[in-house]
Design an enzyme around this catalytic site. Structure first.
Site, PDB file in Angstrom:
ATOM      1  N   PRO A   2       0.803  -1.220   0.000  1.00  0.00           N
ATOM      2  CA  PRO A   2       0.000   0.000   0.000  1.00  0.00           C
ATOM      3  C   PRO A   2       0.841   1.278   0.000  1.00  0.00           C
ATOM      4  O   PRO A   2       1.579   1.549   0.934  1.00  0.00           O
ATOM      5  CB  PRO A   2      -0.817  -0.102   1.288  1.00  0.00           C
ATOM      6  N   GLU A   3       0.735   2.027  -1.074  1.00  0.00           N
ATOM      7  CA  GLU A   3       1.276   3.384  -1.144  1.00  0.00           C
ATOM      8  C   GLU A   3       0.084   4.288  -1.403  1.00  0.00           C
ATOM      9  O   GLU A   3      -1.053   3.838  -1.289  1.00  0.00           O
ATOM     10  CB  GLU A   3       2.329   3.478  -2.263  1.00  0.00           C
ATOM     11  N   LYS A  54      -0.032   8.012   3.644  1.00  0.00           N
ATOM     12  CA  LYS A  54      -0.506   6.623   3.598  1.00  0.00           C
ATOM     13  C   LYS A  54      -1.394   6.296   4.794  1.00  0.00           C
ATOM     14  O   LYS A  54      -1.697   5.122   5.026  1.00  0.00           O
ATOM     15  CB  LYS A  54       0.689   5.666   3.573  1.00  0.00           C
ATOM     16  N   ARG A 110       1.555  -9.176   9.051  1.00  0.00           N
ATOM     17  CA  ARG A 110       2.861  -8.945   9.684  1.00  0.00           C
ATOM     18  C   ARG A 110       2.790  -8.117  10.949  1.00  0.00           C
ATOM     19  O   ARG A 110       3.809  -7.877  11.583  1.00  0.00           O
ATOM     20  CB  ARG A 110       3.812  -8.276   8.691  1.00  0.00           C
ATOM     21  N   ARG A 257      16.690  -1.737   0.441  1.00  0.00           N
ATOM     22  CA  ARG A 257      15.510  -1.956  -0.394  1.00  0.00           C
ATOM     23  C   ARG A 257      15.947  -2.199  -1.833  1.00  0.00           C
ATOM     24  O   ARG A 257      16.911  -1.598  -2.299  1.00  0.00           O
ATOM     25  CB  ARG A 257      14.584  -0.726  -0.365  1.00  0.00           C
TER      26      ARG A 257
END
Length: 267
Positions: A2-3, A54, A110, A257
DNA sequence: CGAGGTACCTGACAGC
DNA sequence: TGCTGTCAGGTACCTC
């Protein structure tokens, strides 16, 4: 993942299903994810649902706000009636019981994301650290350019993902915007000329608008309320082997990343 | 102050 | 089969 476009999609769907409904009670299954304070001060009516960066903000008529963040794997699910089975029980963090017997749930694989209850003052404090909204009318090229000028020595990809710089971009859209602008992800901001800055400004706004139209990107764990987005079909470099111009895409590591880019299109 | 690194958390997947 | 290691990544927090 999700962005901004994925969160915007979720907010639009939640608004349809939950806005102007009353939350009668909350069942908390995982207090690490749903703060126990969320269950206090109910029932309360949801009078607005909005997005900032977000984050998802539920405005309650009780003078309080629910602040939700999906992080990596947070999901909302709207369930039409009490008799319906809880399809997503496995990672269930909390159940929000609405008037009339329907409910919505929050699930978090998570356990990074979550929902807290905040006052107006706390909400303001939480958002004071966020950068501008890239799709706001006030976010002009001039505004973006003066932001860039403040961090000449920063690496552009890292800065695009910095929420205090710009709110809402994450790993996927930062990479896609850089591809559109023809900028190598390891470029220092001071090395980017004005024409590429303009391409970056327009590229990132176009990509966000297009992704919202597609209901976001569905990769691995993200799906919105009604199923899946389709922007993954339009990705140029992220997890791709070839860019749209058929060049081989490279993968490098930046700040722990993965960054995908095309060495021929992005200099 | 800015920049860069790491912990948090769990599931998917590769390799033996 | 079943174990181990690696990767995914938004954000808070730490160090330099």
């Amino acid at each position: 993942m999700p962005e901004l476009p994925e969160v915007e999609t979720v907010v639009r769907q939640l608004r349809q299903a939950v806005c102007f409904r009353t939350i009668e009670a909350v069942t908390i299954k995982d207090p690490k994810v749903i703060s126990p304070a969320v269950a206090q001060g109910l029932p309360a009516r949801v009078i607005d649902i909005a997005r900032r960066g977000k984050s998802i903000i539920f405005t309650l008529d009780s003078n309080a706000y629910l602040l939700a963040h999906l992080r990596m794997t947070g999901h909302f699910h709207v369930v039409p009636s009490r008799s319906a089975s809880l399809e997503y029980q496995k990672y269930l963090s909390g159940i929000f019981h609405l008037d009339g017997g329907s409910f919505f749930t929050f699930n978090e694989i998570r356990r990074f994301g979550g929902i807290t209850k905040v006052s107006a003052k706390e909400l303001e404090k939480a958002f004071s650290r966020l950068g501008p909204e890239p799709l706001a009318d006030s976010f002009t090229f001039t505004a973006f350019d003066s932001l860039l000028h403040r961090f000449p020595s920063a690496v552009i990809k890292t800065k695009l993902m910095d929420q205090s710089f710009l709110a809402g971009l994450g790993n996927i859209y930062a990479q896609e915007a850089l591809y559109r602008a023809g900028i190598h992800p390891q470029t220092k901001i001071e090395e980017i000329g004005v024409s590429k800055r303009k391409r970056l400004y327009h590229g990132l706004r176009e990509i966000l608008r297009l992704a919202i139209k597609c209901n976001g990107t569905t990769i691995q764990n993200f799906s919105h309320l009604d199923g899946k987005g389709s922007f993954q079909d339009l990705l140029s470099v992220y997890q791709r082997e070839k860019c749209p111009r058929r060049h081989r895409v490279e993968r490098i590591n930046q700040g722990g990343r993965s960054t995908y880019y095309c060495p021929r299109c992005q200099k």
